[in-house]
Design a protein around this motif. Structure first.
Motif, PDB file in Angstrom:
ATOM      1  N   TYR A  95       2.523  -8.563   4.613  1.00  0.00           N
ATOM      2  CA  TYR A  95       2.481  -7.819   3.355  1.00  0.00           C
ATOM      3  C   TYR A  95       1.700  -8.573   2.280  1.00  0.00           C
ATOM      4  O   TYR A  95       1.536  -9.793   2.350  1.00  0.00           O
ATOM      5  N   ASP A 143       7.317  -6.779  -1.486  1.00  0.00           N
ATOM      6  CA  ASP A 143       7.342  -6.533  -0.046  1.00  0.00           C
ATOM      7  C   ASP A 143       7.552  -7.834   0.722  1.00  0.00           C
ATOM      8  O   ASP A 143       8.325  -7.895   1.682  1.00  0.00           O
ATOM      9  N   GLN A 185       2.015  -7.311  -1.363  1.00  0.00           N
ATOM     10  CA  GLN A 185       2.761  -7.185  -2.608  1.00  0.00           C
ATOM     11  C   GLN A 185       3.927  -8.167  -2.614  1.00  0.00           C
ATOM     12  O   GLN A 185       4.629  -8.332  -1.619  1.00  0.00           O
ATOM     13  N   ASN A 221       7.648   0.484   6.873  1.00  0.00           N
ATOM     14  CA  ASN A 221       6.756  -0.653   6.635  1.00  0.00           C
ATOM     15  C   ASN A 221       6.342  -0.778   5.170  1.00  0.00           C
ATOM     16  O   ASN A 221       5.285  -1.336   4.854  1.00  0.00           O
ATOM     17  N   SER A 222       7.192  -0.260   4.287  1.00  0.00           N
ATOM     18  CA  SER A 222       7.015  -0.422   2.835  1.00  0.00           C
ATOM     19  C   SER A 222       8.363  -0.817   2.238  1.00  0.00           C
ATOM     20  O   SER A 222       9.049   0.010   1.610  1.00  0.00           O
ATOM     21  N   ASP A 231       9.200  -0.117  -1.657  1.00  0.00           N
ATOM     22  CA  ASP A 231       9.276   1.317  -1.951  1.00  0.00           C
ATOM     23  C   ASP A 231      10.542   1.913  -1.362  1.00  0.00           C
ATOM     24  O   ASP A 231      11.206   2.751  -1.992  1.00  0.00           O
TER      25      ASP A 231
END
Length: 254
Positions: free
Chosen positions: A34, A39, A36, A71-72, A75
Motif C-alpha cells: 500500500y 492503509d 496511503q 484491498n482498501s 476505506d
C-alpha cells in the motif's frame, strides 16, 4: 565473545538480513503493498495481530483479511456496513476468528474517528525511554467501546508482564526508517530509540545463547533486560538487532 566482538557479529547479521529479500517470506510484505499511510498502518496492524505460527499461513490469512476489505483497508474501516462485515464470516487464524476480526474493524474506526488515528494514540502516550506504557494505553483505547472479551487476548499489555511481541514488531515496521527498505518508517513522531525488540521464542533463544539475555521466560522483564543490552550496542536504533536475532534463529538454527 567480548562486547566489541559480539556487537560486530550482530551488526554483520543485521546487514545480512535487513535487505529487501527479507520481505519475500515475512508478513511485513502485507503493508508494503500500500501507498496511503492509513492503509499501511491498518494492513500492518492486522498482519502483525495474527503473526504467530507458520509464516506462510500468516501471510495467506493476512491476504484473506485484505481481500475481505476489498484491498482498501482504510476505506473499508471508515465506511463498512453490516453486510460488509459479514464478509468476514468463516475467517479464522488459529484462535483469531471472524468475531475478533469484526471487532477489530469497529475499534479501528473508533480510533480514527475519535483519536485522529493509530499513530496519535501511541505518540501521545510515549514515555522517555520506551513504548511499553503506550502499548498498554493503546489496549485500553482499543477496547473502550463495547469490548469483546474474547478479543482481548489478541492485544498484549506490557504492564501485565507481556513481551508484546506482535505490537513491538508492528511498531518497528511503522517507525524504523533506514535505507534498506524493509521497515516502512511512516510514523515520524516516535524516535527509533524507544522501540523494543519483538521478543519471541527464536530471538529469545538466540539472545540467551549469546549471553545477552538470562531470564528464561519471554516476558516484559526479559524484554527490558534484552532492550538494555541492545541499547548499549546502538542507543539510537536498538531494534535493528531483531533482524540479527531472528535471522540467526529462523534461517540459521543458531
Amino acid at each position: 565473545m567480548n562486547f566489541n566482538e559480539l556487537k560486530g557479529f550482530l551488526d554483520e547479521k543485521v546487514n545480512q538480513y535487513n535487505t529487501l529479500d527479507f520481505i519475500e517470506t515475512d508478513p511485513v510484505q502485507i503493508p508494503h503493498r500500500y501507498q496511503q499511510k492509513e492503509d499501511i498502518e491498518i494492513a500492518g496492524f492486522l498482519a502483525a495481530t495474527i503473526a504467530w505460527g507458520n509464516r506462510k499461513m500468516i501471510i495467506n490469512n493476512a491476504n484473506k483479511m485484505m481481500n475481505i476489505m476489498g484491498n482498501s483497508p482504510y476505506d473499508f474501516v471508515m465506511s463498512f456496513t453490516e453486510d460488509d462485515l459479514n464478509k468476514a464470516d468463516g475467517f479464522v487464524h488459529r484462535t483469531f476468528n471472524a468475531e475478533d476480526f469484526k471487532y477489530f474493524i469497529r475499534s479501528l474506526k473508533h480510533i480514527y474517528t475519535t483519536y485522529n488515528g493509530l499513530e496519535n494514540v501511541f505518540s501521545e502516550n510515549q514515555t522517555t525511554d520506551s513504548m511499553q506504557e503506550a502499548i498498554s494505553k493503546f489496549k485500553t483505547v482499543f477496547f473502550e467501546v463495547d469490548p469483546l472479551d474474547r478479543a482481548k487476548k489478541h492485544i498484549s499489555d506490557p504492564l501485565n508482564n507481556s513481551a508484546a511481541k506482535r505490537i513491538n514488531m508492528w511498531l518497528r515496521w511503522m517507525v524504523r526508517n533506514d535505507a534498506n527498505g524493509v521497515d516502512l518508517g511512516i510514523w515520524k513522531s516516535i524516535p527509533t530509540s524507544k522501540l523494543s525488540c519483538p521478543l519471541d521464542v527464536h530471538s529469545g533463544n538466540v539472545a540467551r545463547k549469546l549471553g545477552i539475555l538470562t531470564r528464561k521466560q519471554n516476558d516484559a522483564k526479559a524484554l527490558k533486560e534484552l532492550d538494555t543490552k541492545l541499547r548499549e550496542m546502538d542507543s539510537n536504533d536498538p531494534v535493528k538487532y531483531d533482524f540479527a536475532l531472528f535471522g540467526l534463529g529462523v534461517f540459521e538454527g543458531f
